[in-house]
Structures are given as structure tokens and as C-alpha cells.
Design a protein around this motif. Structure first.
Motif, PDB file in Angstrom:
ATOM      1  N   GLY A   1      43.577  24.756  46.988  1.00 55.01           N
ATOM      2  CA  GLY A   1      44.508  23.722  46.572  1.00 55.01           C
ATOM      3  C   GLY A   1      44.471  22.524  47.360  1.00 55.01           C
ATOM      4  O   GLY A   1      44.717  21.588  47.451  1.00 55.01           O
TER       5      GLY A   1
ATOM      6  N   VAL B   1      41.192  20.057  49.698  1.00 49.11           N
ATOM      7  CA  VAL B   1      39.718  19.884  48.629  1.00 49.11           C
ATOM      8  C   VAL B   1      38.510  19.497  49.186  1.00 49.11           C
ATOM      9  O   VAL B   1      37.336  19.515  48.535  1.00 49.11           O
ATOM     10  N   ASP B   2      38.117  18.794  50.276  1.00 44.47           N
ATOM     11  CA  ASP B   2      37.130  18.690  50.695  1.00 44.47           C
ATOM     12  C   ASP B   2      36.899  18.855  52.175  1.00 44.47           C
ATOM     13  O   ASP B   2      38.176  19.314  53.198  1.00 44.47           O
TER      14      ASP B   2
ATOM     15  N   LEU C   1      32.464  32.282  48.293  1.00 42.69           N
ATOM     16  CA  LEU C   1      32.111  31.523  46.849  1.00 42.69           C
ATOM     17  C   LEU C   1      30.535  31.037  46.371  1.00 42.69           C
ATOM     18  O   LEU C   1      30.596  30.257  47.440  1.00 42.69           O
TER      19      LEU C   1
ATOM     20  N   PHE D   1      38.969  23.200  46.457  1.00 43.58           N
ATOM     21  CA  PHE D   1      38.659  22.276  45.189  1.00 43.58           C
ATOM     22  C   PHE D   1      38.157  23.788  43.823  1.00 43.58           C
ATOM     23  O   PHE D   1      38.620  23.463  42.994  1.00 43.58           O
ATOM     24  N   SER D   2      36.739  23.679  44.880  1.00 42.88           N
ATOM     25  CA  SER D   2      36.273  25.686  43.595  1.00 42.88           C
ATOM     26  C   SER D   2      37.533  26.077  43.354  1.00 42.88           C
ATOM     27  O   SER D   2      37.666  26.803  42.554  1.00 42.88           O
TER      28      SER D   2
ATOM     29  N   ASN E   1      40.794  26.069  43.364  1.00 46.60           N
ATOM     30  CA  ASN E   1      41.754  25.793  41.736  1.00 46.60           C
ATOM     31  C   ASN E   1      41.743  25.628  40.997  1.00 46.60           C
ATOM     32  O   ASN E   1      41.525  26.277  40.005  1.00 46.60           O
ATOM     33  N   ILE E   2      39.951  25.294  40.848  1.00 47.07           N
ATOM     34  CA  ILE E   2      39.507  25.076  39.382  1.00 47.07           C
ATOM     35  C   ILE E   2      39.438  26.558  38.765  1.00 47.07           C
ATOM     36  O   ILE E   2      39.743  26.951  37.629  1.00 47.07           O
ATOM     37  N   ILE E   3      38.603  27.645  39.737  1.00 47.98           N
ATOM     38  CA  ILE E   3      38.834  28.791  39.436  1.00 47.98           C
ATOM     39  C   ILE E   3      39.956  29.655  38.257  1.00 47.98           C
ATOM     40  O   ILE E   3      39.893  30.304  38.130  1.00 47.98           O
TER      41      ILE E   3
ATOM     42  N   LYS F   1      42.352  28.080  37.686  1.00 48.21           N
ATOM     43  CA  LYS F   1      43.060  27.202  36.498  1.00 48.21           C
ATOM     44  C   LYS F   1      42.659  27.510  35.040  1.00 48.21           C
ATOM     45  O   LYS F   1      42.716  27.895  33.835  1.00 48.21           O
ATOM     46  N   SER F   2      40.725  27.878  35.688  1.00 50.67           N
ATOM     47  CA  SER F   2      40.103  28.223  34.440  1.00 50.67           C
ATOM     48  C   SER F   2      40.131  29.627  33.631  1.00 50.67           C
ATOM     49  O   SER F   2      39.970  30.136  32.549  1.00 50.67           O
TER      50      SER F   2
ATOM     51  N   ASN G   1      38.485  16.025  44.603  1.00 51.57           N
ATOM     52  CA  ASN G   1      37.582  15.845  46.134  1.00 51.57           C
ATOM     53  C   ASN G   1      37.053  14.420  46.079  1.00 51.57           C
ATOM     54  O   ASN G   1      36.665  13.683  44.864  1.00 51.57           O
TER      55      ASN G   1
ATOM     56  N   GLY H   1      40.998  23.798  34.374  1.00 51.84           N
ATOM     57  CA  GLY H   1      39.604  24.676  34.396  1.00 51.84           C
ATOM     58  C   GLY H   1      40.375  25.157  32.750  1.00 51.84           C
ATOM     59  O   GLY H   1      39.253  25.248  32.167  1.00 51.84           O
ATOM     60  N   ARG H   2      41.578  24.797  32.289  1.00 53.81           N
ATOM     61  CA  ARG H   2      42.546  25.651  31.404  1.00 53.81           C
ATOM     62  C   ARG H   2      41.581  25.081  30.611  1.00 53.81           C
ATOM     63  O   ARG H   2      42.068  25.319  29.449  1.00 53.81           O
TER      64      ARG H   2
ATOM     65  N   PHE I   1      39.274  25.555  27.169  1.00 52.53           N
ATOM     66  CA  PHE I   1      39.935  26.467  26.588  1.00 52.53           C
ATOM     67  C   PHE I   1      40.676  26.120  25.227  1.00 52.53           C
ATOM     68  O   PHE I   1      41.194  27.036  23.992  1.00 52.53           O
TER      69      PHE I   1
ATOM     70  N   ILE J   1      30.403  28.088  38.877  1.00 53.20           N
ATOM     71  CA  ILE J   1      31.175  29.224  39.236  1.00 53.20           C
ATOM     72  C   ILE J   1      32.316  29.593  38.364  1.00 53.20           C
ATOM     73  O   ILE J   1      32.864  30.797  37.808  1.00 53.20           O
TER      74      ILE J   1
END
Lengths: 328, 328
Positions: free
Chosen positions: A140, A143-144, A175, A223-224, A226-228, A230-231, B185, B207-208, B211, B227
Motif C-alpha cells: 500500500g 500504488v504506482d 506476483l 496497489f495489487s 493492497n487489493i489482495i 483486502k480481498s 493508482n 476487494g472485500r 463478498f 490475482i
């Protein structure tokens, strides 16, 4: 003895869980805690026998979660600002804060400064896998990113795995959307080429590899990452919710769930981020541990343990050397 | 009647689960299945009473998962090539394939062609949430995107949610690393500005949010989408593995798990991708459903149902109009 500055006011739940975490940590490790905040409020929370391990740094303002990270530079009376000043003035070895993470990051980068040669500090976090833990960075701060940033993240992550986590040959992966070298976006393909020369680089990894225990360090842009993060929190939460609904549907299931209580508690412990402490900001010339705003006492205790391990290690020297070698 | 071309040879497990899926689908829906493959192998697998709904298109080669997607253009005897030709020649309304997804995508885009005005087709997939399903796109067709691509993905996803999923006012969100407009970004910030004018756009999502049931359509670049998809599969798999280990540790837990069997089965059904069929490739001038290589009969059956719904709907016309309006 190691001095740990603790932002005692920054978390979502105020000073109580933070001070409880400090107390729990002091019960099993020796260190000096510098509590940054309003000492009138904080002092009564500390048991007499622990007072000797504690000093206070007055700070009467809190930088709130709603504020804009960059504004923190003007807020010199906030607990996070004063905590980071303690590192700058060499009065503390490390800072632990559950406050505004963007503010902690900006302040640490600007006031403590970067390790020589480091382009961008990265937030590294531990995620559970079926055999142990995987370090993921960046999650995080940036992000770029460019490939040269990701290359440095790989070196910093490798150093953390070796020096702080005690993994002698950490498996470092990049990743991507497929394991094959040809898979990826422009950024990851270029980064793959740079990482190929790195001794511990094992190639591309997919999101699922975080959890199967086949890698130790996963490198990605912020960016990636952070989204991982939180997902995955989202999936775990949804599974728990769905299962609870199913359990309530029948008496047998409810009884079964009661019998399984211990199994569920153990599982929760394994996947609970509170067990993993905070996320070190790698690349700054000191030790900054960023904790979740919703940290409970246990999370703060674990973040303090992490700060102690970090401070006792040689990691920042190793990062400096690795980056020097890279640039030469 | 609707004609569905089925790549009968492309999946990881050969023709058996695919034909079983076709049989299951024919037992509850009326359609003509055009089985593309070696009819000598396929025919004996079909019960006599269903033969009247089936025709065969000979194809004696299979495009294997290890081959390079772009090579498929030269492999005119493969089942996937012949299946897609059937759409091109207007003999079929839709294709379902569990074969090489990159090859299906390239072929569909080049042979069937894009809907007028569409810059890039996107793979849309359904993910479970605690209240139903969330459509996520793109999940892998385009690893490097520009904001104008993401804007089109949003329009195509919205159209699919309305026309095929039957959601009258789909909540469309943009994947970012925070809900605030300022988060993201460069790509997502620029996309956010473009999406602001869209009626059903509800802002950034994390991401959350996939769900928790608060959004219907999540827009992202194909790298991020891929991803997320794989990370989430990974988390769910790891949780199941960890829980199994805990269950085996004690007799009480084992007994509890037995009593909870039905709850676990229901949960599995909710989070199992096989229940969701395949992923439509939105933006091509026809219907291409890309199924998981490891699809079982149930997944193929659901993919066929999806193809039927798609073919009966007006989605491609809606997409064409939306994009025309956007460009004017």
C-alpha cells in the motif's frame, strides 16, 4: 536496553487496548516503553510494578483517521509526530503506531529518512499460509511502481525474511497472473527480467501461492498488494458469516459446531492478523511498525515483539549493503 | 431453438465430464447441442433418447493447455477452432469451452469479431457474496489497460447484470485500494473521473466488497482481476485445509464435523465456482462462455444454462447501443 516509542493515542479504539498491549509485552520481554500521549490519562493505566520500564513523552493531539496524510507534517503536537521525532533524535530504536498509516508512512520517510540508495520504502505484511507465514510487499505504500522499485522490494523482503524471520534461504517470488515467465503485465515482465539474477528468486507466483506455503516472500506493487490483502480478508469473513448462517439452520449443526469449538478457535488463531503484529515499513533508516487501526491488545503486543526483533537484528545494514551492491 | 456449440475435447479431464454436463443440461432445458470433437468417441456416451437434440461437428485435434495461445490460429482442425467457426458461420448461437482460455479468447475475438465500438473484450466472472453473486471484470483478458478500456468494461458489465442476471439497477463499482475518490493508482483515478457520469456507478470499492453483497459489478484491469480471483481461491482452499487438520486432532471435533456435514455441504455449494458456470467473454459479437479447465459435469451444465440465457437476451445489442452513445 531497547527503547520502543509507542503512539499511545492513534488507534481506532483509543489508548486502552494499546496500553494493555504494552503491559502484556512487558510481562514477557524486557524493554523500555516510551508512551507518547497525554501522561495524565496514561499513567493511571499502568500497574505500579511496571512503571520503572515506562517513560512518557507528552503529546496532546491525535492525528485522526479522516485527515489527509500529508497534513501530518504541520501537526507537530500529535502523538504520531512526537513518536517519530524520538527515533529521529535517537531516543528510541523503534516506533509502533496503530494510527493513520499513510501519515505514519509519510512522516517516517521524511523525518527518519530512507536507507541510502532506497528509492521507496515499502509496507511488508505477514499473511498466514498452511505451513507458516508469507511476507507480502508492498501492500500500500506505492500504488504506482516501476520495475526498479519492485527489484528493491524483493531485496528488502529477502533481507527481512533472513534477518528478522530467521529463514536462511527465503524463496522470493513475483506476483503475476501465471507462473510462466511469459505471463504478466508490462511491469511484472520487466521486473521478472531484473529479478532473474537474484539468487533466491524462484519465479512468478499466483495469488494462491501466498497460502500454500511454497513461497516466503511475495513481491508486488502496492496497489495489487493492497487489493489482495483486502480481498482475502473479505473471503475469510464471508466464509465465517456463511457458515454461521448454515450452523443456525439446524440443531445438529449447532451441536456439531459446539463440539468443534476448539478446532474453530485454533483455526481463527491461525488466520487472525492480530496474531501477526504489524507491518514494518522497510527501507526507512530506523524501525517503524505500522499496526492496524483496529488492533487489540494482543496485536499491539505482537507488534512490539516485532519491533524488538527488528531492532536487535542487522536488517537495515543488510538492506544498505544489498542496495549498494546492486547499484555498483 | 438455440444451438449451442460445445468444445467436447478441450477440458483437462477429456470428454467425459463435458458430455455428462451436456446430458444434465438437456434433461432440464431445450436446446440443440453441437458436439465438436471425434464423433466416434462421443456418440456412444449419449443416451438414445437425447440423440435427437445432438449433432456432431468433426474435429480430431485438441489444442492443449501447454500450447501458446496465439498458435491456435494455425490449428484449424482443433475442437476449439471448429466450435468458434460454427458461430462465425451462424450455425451456432453460442460456444462453451473448457479448453485453453487464452486460445478461446483470441479465436473468439479474431474470428467472431468485436461488437462495433468495443476496444477490448473482457472476461467476466461471477464470485459468491453473502447475499448472492458479484460480477467481476476483467479477470484476465487484458493485463495492461487504459481508462477507456475500464470504462467500456463498466458498461459491458452493467449490461450483463441487467440483461442476463436480471438486476434492474446494478451497483457498479471500481476496484481500488480505498473507497475515497482520491484513493487509487493513476489508472483507477483516471477511470474514476470517467465513470462519475455513469448512472449506476457507486464509486470505488475494495476487494472485500466483492463478498459483502454491497456491489453487483466490480470493474478492474485483467491483471488485478486475475490475482484477486486466484488469491480468493487460495484463501478458501487454505481455510478448508487448516480446518481439516484441526478436525482430525480430536474425537470431539471429528464428531462435531460429522454433525455439521450438511452445513459444510451447503457452504461448499455457495462458494464453489462449479455452481457458477463459466465466464462470458463480453464484447465479442456472439456468445463465448469460457469454462474452467477443471470443470466437472455440473460446471459444464451451468455454463450451458448461462449460454442459453445469454443467447436469449438482448445483451450484445445493448452493449452496442451503450458504446455508440458513449462515443457520440
Amino acid at each position: 536496553m531497547i527503547n520502543i516509542a509507542i503512539d499511545a493515542m492513534g488507534g481506532d479504539f483509543g489508548e486502552k487496548p494499546i496500553i494493555d498491549g504494552v503491559i502484556q509485552a512487558l510481562q514477557s520481554e524486557e524493554f523500555n516503553a516510551i508512551l507518547v500521549g497525554n501522561s495524565e490519562i496514561l499513567k493511571p493505566l499502568i500497574p505500579k510494578e511496571l512503571q520503572k520500564f515506562i517513560t512518557y513523552e507528552e503529546a496532546n493531539e491525535v492525528f485522526s483517521m479522516e485527515e489527509n496524510a500529508t497534513d501530518v507534517l504541520k501537526r507537530k503536537e500529535t502523538s504520531i509526530y512526537k513518536a517519530i521525532e524520538l527515533i529521529k533524535n535517537q531516543q528510541a530504536h523503534a516506533v509502533v503506531s496503530a494510527g493513520h498509516s499513510g501519515a505514519s508512512m509519510s512522516l517516517a520517510t521524511l523525518k527518519i529518512g530512507r536507507i541510502e540508495g532506497v528509492l521507496r520504502p515499502a509496507i511488508a505484511t505477514l499473511m498466514p499460509n498452511i505451513k507458516g507465514k508469507t511476507l507480502v510487499l508492498d501492500v500500500g505504500a506505492n500504488v504506482d511502481c516501476k520495475s526498479e522499485h519492485l527489484l528493491q522490494f524483493a531485496l528488502m523482503g529477502e533481507a527481512y525474511a533472513k534477518e528478522v524471520m530467521g529463514i536462511s534461504k527465503p524463496r522470493v517470488a513475483l506476483l503475476s497472473n501465471g507462473e510462466e515467465e511469459c505471463k504478466g503485465n508490462e511491469l511484472t515482465k520487466e521486473t521478472h527480467r531484473l529479478l532473474k539474477n537474484m539468487h533466491n528468486f524462484i519465479g512468478n507466483a499466483e495469488g494462491r501461492d501466498i497460502f500454500n506455503g511454497n513461497i516466503d516472500v511475495l513481491v508486488c506493487d502496492g496497489f495489487s498488494g493492497n487489493i489482495i490483502l483486502k480481498s482475502c480478508e473479505g473471503v475469510a469473513g464471508a466464509i465465517v458469516k456463511m457458515l454461521k448462517i448454515e450452523i443456525k439452520k439446524s440443531f445438529l449443526s449447532t451441536l456439531g459446531a459446539l463440539l468443534m469449538k476448539k478446532a474453530f478457535i485454533n483455526l481463527k488463531k491461525q488466520i487472525d492478523w492480530q496474531e501477526y503484529g504489524g507491518a514494518p515499513l522497510l527501507g526507512v533508516d530506523g524501525c517503524m511498525i505500522i499496526s492496524h487501526g483496529k488492533s487489540d491488545a494482543r496485536a499491539i503486543k505482537n507488534a512490539i515483539f516485532q519491533a524488538i526483533k527488528f531492532s536487535k537484528s542487522n536488517i537495515n545494514k543488510v538492506i544498505e549493503n544489498e542496495i549498494k551492491q546492486l547499484n555498483s
